[in-house]
Design an enzyme around this catalytic site. Sequence first.
Site, mmCIF file in Angstrom:
data_model
loop_
_atom_site.group_PDB
_atom_site.id
_atom_site.type_symbol
_atom_site.label_atom_id
_atom_site.label_comp_id
_atom_site.label_asym_id
_atom_site.label_seq_id
_atom_site.Cartn_x
_atom_site.Cartn_y
_atom_site.Cartn_z
ATOM 1 N N CYS A 1 0.861 -1.178 0.000
ATOM 2 C CA CYS A 1 0.000 0.000 0.000
ATOM 3 C C CYS A 1 0.896 1.227 0.000
ATOM 4 C CB CYS A 1 -0.887 -0.002 1.236
ATOM 5 S SG CYS A 1 -1.664 1.605 1.473
ATOM 6 N N ASN B 1 10.576 -1.006 -8.090
ATOM 7 C CA ASN B 1 10.596 -1.744 -9.352
ATOM 8 C C ASN B 1 9.200 -1.807 -9.933
ATOM 9 O OD1 ASN B 1 12.375 -3.443 -11.143
ATOM 10 N ND2 ASN B 1 10.677 -4.853 -10.810
ATOM 11 N N GLU B 2 9.062 -1.390 -11.157
ATOM 12 C CA GLU B 2 7.776 -1.483 -11.872
ATOM 13 C C GLU B 2 6.598 -1.196 -10.953
ATOM 14 O OE1 GLU B 2 7.743 -5.205 -14.013
ATOM 15 O OE2 GLU B 2 9.001 -4.351 -15.574
ATOM 16 N N CYS C 1 -4.499 0.253 -4.442
ATOM 17 C CA CYS C 1 -4.826 -0.263 -3.123
ATOM 18 C C CYS C 1 -6.138 0.387 -2.665
ATOM 19 C CB CYS C 1 -3.708 0.068 -2.136
ATOM 20 S SG CYS C 1 -4.114 -0.482 -0.467
ATOM 21 N N CYS D 1 -6.200 4.436 2.186
ATOM 22 C CA CYS D 1 -6.327 4.953 0.810
ATOM 23 C C CYS D 1 -7.691 5.620 0.607
ATOM 24 C CB CYS D 1 -6.113 3.840 -0.208
ATOM 25 S SG CYS D 1 -4.381 3.352 -0.343
ATOM 26 N N GLU E 1 15.470 -2.925 -18.721
ATOM 27 C CA GLU E 1 15.418 -4.385 -18.764
ATOM 28 C C GLU E 1 15.003 -4.839 -20.154
ATOM 29 O OE1 GLU E 1 12.748 -6.263 -16.032
ATOM 30 O OE2 GLU E 1 13.368 -5.005 -14.357
ATOM 31 N N TRP F 1 7.337 -15.996 -18.633
ATOM 32 C CA TRP F 1 6.013 -15.732 -18.064
ATOM 33 C C TRP F 1 4.884 -15.723 -19.090
ATOM 34 C CZ3 TRP F 1 5.103 -11.183 -20.570
ATOM 35 C CH2 TRP F 1 6.190 -10.321 -20.790
ATOM 36 N N GLU G 1 11.616 -17.420 -11.446
ATOM 37 C CA GLU G 1 12.309 -16.972 -12.657
ATOM 38 C C GLU G 1 13.549 -17.796 -12.973
ATOM 39 O OE1 GLU G 1 12.371 -12.715 -11.843
ATOM 40 O OE2 GLU G 1 10.667 -12.487 -13.209
ATOM 41 N N LYS G 2 13.562 -19.044 -12.506
ATOM 42 C CA LYS G 2 14.775 -19.850 -12.703
ATOM 43 C C LYS G 2 15.028 -20.196 -14.165
ATOM 44 C CE LYS G 2 12.683 -24.312 -11.329
ATOM 45 N NZ LYS G 2 11.327 -23.800 -11.014
HETATM 46 C C1 GAL Z 1 10.102 -7.412 -15.138
HETATM 47 C C2 GAL Z 1 10.630 -7.274 -13.717
HETATM 48 C C3 GAL Z 1 11.866 -8.125 -13.498
HETATM 49 C C4 GAL Z 1 11.665 -9.514 -14.038
HETATM 50 C C5 GAL Z 1 11.267 -9.431 -15.486
HETATM 51 C C6 GAL Z 1 11.061 -10.769 -16.138
HETATM 52 O O1 GAL Z 1 8.778 -7.037 -15.244
HETATM 53 O O2 GAL Z 1 10.937 -5.940 -13.424
HETATM 54 O O3 GAL Z 1 12.165 -8.163 -12.121
HETATM 55 O O4 GAL Z 1 10.680 -10.155 -13.294
HETATM 56 O O5 GAL Z 1 10.067 -8.714 -15.599
HETATM 57 O O6 GAL Z 1 10.721 -10.636 -17.485
#
Ligand code: GAL
Length: 675
Positions: A114, A148-149, A159, A164, A309, A317, A357-358
């Site tokens: 939050c 991050n993001e 939230c 909020c 990134e 994913w 994320e391995k």
């Molecule tokens: C982004 C994230 C990273 C990682 C990546 C995987 O959205 O900031 O930490 O998870 O995706 O593609």
Amino acid sequence: MKWNKMLHGGDYNPEQWLDRPDILAEDIALMKKAGINCMTLGVFSWSMLEPEEGVYRLQWLEDIIDRLYEAGISTILATPTGGLPHWLTKDFPEVMQVREDGGRNLPGKRHNFCYTSKKMRERTKEIDGKLAEMSLRHPGIILWHISNELGGNFADGACHCDECQRAFREWLKRKYGTLQELNKAWWTTFWSRRYTDWEQIHSPTPGGECLVHGLNLDWRRFVTCQMTDFLRWEKAALREYSSLPVTTNFMYFFKPLDYCEMQKEVDVISWDSYPFWHKEKDEVPMAVKAAAYHSMMRSMKKKPFLLMESTPSAVSWRNCNPLKRPGMHMLSSMQAVAYGSNTVQYFQWRKGRGAFEKFHGAVLDHKNGENTRTFREVAEVGLRLAKTQKQIVGSCNRAEIAMIFDWENWWALEDAAGPRLDINYKRVFLKHYRAFWEMGIDVDIVNMDGELKDYRMVIAPLNYLYKKGYADKVERYVESGGVYVTTCFSGIVDENDLCFIGEHPLGKVLGIRSEEIDAPGEEFRNLVDFHGKWYNTGELCEIVHNENGQTLAAYEKEYYAGSPAVIKNEFGRGNAYYLAAEFEQVFYNDFYGGLMEEMGIENPLSAKLPYGVTISERKGERDIIFLQNFRDENMEVETAGRYEETDTGMLWEGKITLGAFECKILQRMEGKVNE
Ligand code: GAL
């Protein structure tokens, strides 16, 4: 900025390997081999930095920053708020987000705190302060990466907790002053929705109120405002000690957060790009999307941005995660640079051994060290950036054309409950953008607040909502010589999502009177004849009257056959165009192609580009032309000039041959072919 080079590197998580000094030593040796000069540390490291409340363990991080620095590798240091440690969520459950159904999330995953929570802010200030204080001892750190993001893990990033709700009501009080004003703006007499006490106001939720459009719109504005306030909070915590620039990593056109607002708090824009390459044989739709996202990131500050990134191979994913085919890694990286990035950064340096994320692509896999195609392709990118950075780093794209993409319009348009419930702003927007991509002409993407007079042409598709003052700005723009193109379902509501009464706010400029709008079913689609060629119309057909302009195309079928579908109106020293329908792609290519010819705007090679090939140009001491081939086969481009490849020194005269998935970086030479 403290650096004057192209950055190459990415997310590095040495904290996962502290019991393997051999691996940490190998990391640095291999980074040098891969031409890496900058790593991002600290993303999601909170539990290793503060294992218990108030107990700090920063030494491991300091050691790594120093070792990287000794090896010539800088550090982008992240604040760790993207992932919450268990002690925090156990002792202070109020830091977890509450969903729109009222349930509080259980601890886990990430990006789910939050942003209003006092406790979250208190603990954030402590850990950020410790990092900032530490940063003064380490010259290797060049940039702060906040969290991050932000907002990235849940459906709308918002939230809905009590804190909020209170903050939302306060925000509304500041905005409207009185409930009477709020009721007016939200049109609450409809369905007996009038508020008589501020306490009655609740965030939109499917189990309760979610059909008052003014409420929905203000809630979205509030979420951006509150998230931005959290960003500002983190920045202030860092600023107590450190004056280094800050960024936060954005994500594509991310609907929950108005990045045009948030960007005001960061010194440099950065974003994470994961195009779905090889989804289909034709890479063009994906290349267009990626180019549009890059262009928007650049346009927000009209300065180079950072690709924070990208994957060196595949993601993990999507349902199906194709590996980048040979050449695509270089092309995709150069595409970012072509549209203004001064970095190529990856997620991730090394694959972890466990958890979600391995199997996500990384520069280093679990077993092969440097002996992989991915490693070699990454090293090639490193080498190329090093070779070209002198020319590229100070340059930036300078577009003569702007497209309006505005979050407030997006939110209101797709909530409108108008001619279709499935209106898709991004899809239609990208059709217009694609026409320029196919011609190899750079476009800036700005919101309605942007300065228009810097551009020769402004395009505003599905510009449903007009912010205060927007219509006047457009009128002045066209009057003084600008070219303005807009479409059906534009200029319908004001900033409160209340319909304009009477004539279209740009009626005089556009030369039209709009009567009604049809959303024809598949079997009732229309046709227009534009300059002797037939084009299909799409999901919307507006029936407008040409009051003053010139009809360039009219509908062919239905009861509105003969009524204008494309109108041009001369206004002051400029021209306005109204596209009353949505069209198939080829219409936009031809329509904008014609306009470019009339206006004498062409791509930097003055070339007719084959399908799949595009150009983007960064202007600098000498202009840098990025000629990109998104086809998996050789392509030829006919030019009339002489060009030198910046990295190889190779000379081209006239015809330029591109390999499959190749990007050439070119500079113009004096003279023409055969001179
Ligand atoms: C982004 C994230 C990273 C990682 C990546 C995987 O959205 O900031 O930490 O998870 O995706 O593609």
